[in-house]
Motif scaffolding. Structure first.
Motif, mmCIF file in Angstrom:
data_model
loop_
_atom_site.group_PDB
_atom_site.id
_atom_site.type_symbol
_atom_site.label_atom_id
_atom_site.label_comp_id
_atom_site.label_asym_id
_atom_site.label_seq_id
_atom_site.Cartn_x
_atom_site.Cartn_y
_atom_site.Cartn_z
ATOM 1 N N LYS A 1 -32.737 -14.079 21.791
ATOM 2 C CA LYS A 1 -33.504 -14.669 22.896
ATOM 3 C C LYS A 1 -33.945 -16.092 22.597
ATOM 4 O O LYS A 1 -33.974 -16.943 23.476
ATOM 5 N N GLU A 2 -34.304 -16.373 21.339
ATOM 6 C CA GLU A 2 -34.872 -17.677 21.021
ATOM 7 C C GLU A 2 -33.772 -18.736 20.983
ATOM 8 O O GLU A 2 -32.659 -18.481 20.544
ATOM 9 N N GLU B 1 -38.401 -18.662 25.838
ATOM 10 C CA GLU B 1 -37.387 -17.711 26.289
ATOM 11 C C GLU B 1 -36.905 -18.034 27.702
ATOM 12 O O GLU B 1 -36.756 -17.164 28.551
ATOM 13 N N TYR C 1 -33.462 -16.359 28.520
ATOM 14 C CA TYR C 1 -33.587 -14.925 28.846
ATOM 15 C C TYR C 1 -34.199 -14.741 30.235
ATOM 16 O O TYR C 1 -33.804 -13.840 30.979
#
Length: 317
Positions: free
Chosen positions: A160-161, A289, A292
């Motif tokens: 995600k990062e 994020e 995401y």
């Protein structure tokens, strides 16, 4: 602990003591009035002996006006608010709000680019007849794009990062967008143009309504993650049963029912992911994020479009 010498005399001795003031007795009453508990003005002027406090016994009484009228509050003894600390608190709140707003703008810009690519591909696959016949003739490309879709999705979920040196997540998101766009265009090529436009219009209306609702409502949908997981599992089970039943040409209306249930469930997912994006609920996404967040909203919107396409296609037929 006090000694016996410093204790006050008995009540009988106090009646005959020369310092006792007989004016404290009420007229017609045999019982003397008790001494006042409020100290006199000369209480601490004399020696420390108990009977040396002449101001306490010599005065006939202290009027209520001589007593202190200031009532202590809960804030007594507390330091005053520091203006610099208050300014620092307000600046911190403003910075967090501005960071959240920048995060939301970034997510929606990425989402707008993804949806532009997807619906452009859908339009080409729907209006251009040679492309439409090509994707129908070669379904292997569709299955290859489906494999790429699942692989890239798993990678993006696990990472995600964002990368600090090179934005690999943005590159993977672009590959994911192309794969899902090809899948959506291939599915749209099997439907009439009227059904595709109707599904696009309903999807746009649903997305705008959900976004306005999430920014205005006080109901927290981020605490319903477990319910949404159960709903997703039920959707998979219903889809499997529908595929088996439709292969034997039983219950033709079951396909439309499955599409309606799927559209409702993915609309709830859109509400959930939008409130995660806003950040004023029980759960929230980190400002780091953004990939995401855009990915979640993009998947919800595309799936709502595909389910609406099935419903509109069945209705036009």
């Amino acid at each position: 602990m006090t000694s016996k010498i410093d204790n006050p005399p008995p009540y009988e001795d106090a009646l005959h003591h020369p310092k006792y003031d007989p004016t404290l007795l009420q007229q017609g009453s045999a019982d003397p009035l008790p001494p006042s508990y409020s100290p006199g003005p000369d209480m601490y002027a004399g020696p420390p002996s108990y009977w040396g406090q002449a101001g306490m016994w010599a005065a006939p009484g202290i009027s209520p006006s001589a007593m202190a009228t200031t009532i202590p509050t809960l804030s007594a003894g507390m330091p005053a608010t520091n203006p610099r600390e208050m300014e620092g608190f307000l600046s911190t709140q403003w910075e967090s709000t501005s960071v959240r707003h920048a995060f939301i703008r970034k997510v929606y810009l990425i989402l707008a680019a993804q949806l532009t690519v997807t619906f452009s591909v859908v339009a080409v696959f729907t209006f251009v007849e040679p492309v439409k016949m090509f994707v129908i003739k070669y379904p292997g490309i569709y299955w290859a794009s489906l494999v790429v879709y699942f692989m890239v999705y798993c990678i993006l979920i696990c990472c995600k990062e964002p990368r600090r040196r090179f934005p690999w997540n943005l590159v993977l998101l672009a590959v994911f967008t192309v794969a899902l766009s090809y899948m959506s265009g291939t599915i749209s090529s099997y439907y009439e143009t009227k059904a595709v436009f109707l599904a696009m219009g309903i999807t746009a209306l649903v997305c705008v309504t959900v976004t306005v609702f999430c920014f205005q409502t006080k109901v927290d949908f981020t605490s319903c993650g477990g319910f949404l997981c159960i709903a997703a599992i039920l959707l998979v089970i219903i889809g499997t049963v529908t595929a088996i039943v439709l292969s034997f040409h039983y219950v033709p209306w079951l396909h439309m029912l499955y599409a309606a249930i799927g559209a409702i469930i993915y609309t709830l997912f859109l509400v959930y992911n939008t409130q995660l994006l806003i950040g004023n609920r029980e759960l929230a996404l980190s400002p780091e994020e953004y990939v995401y967040g855009a990915l979640s909203l993009y998947i919800d919107i595309v799936h709502i479009f595909l389910f609406m396409l099935q419903i509109s296609g069945s209705a036009t037929e």
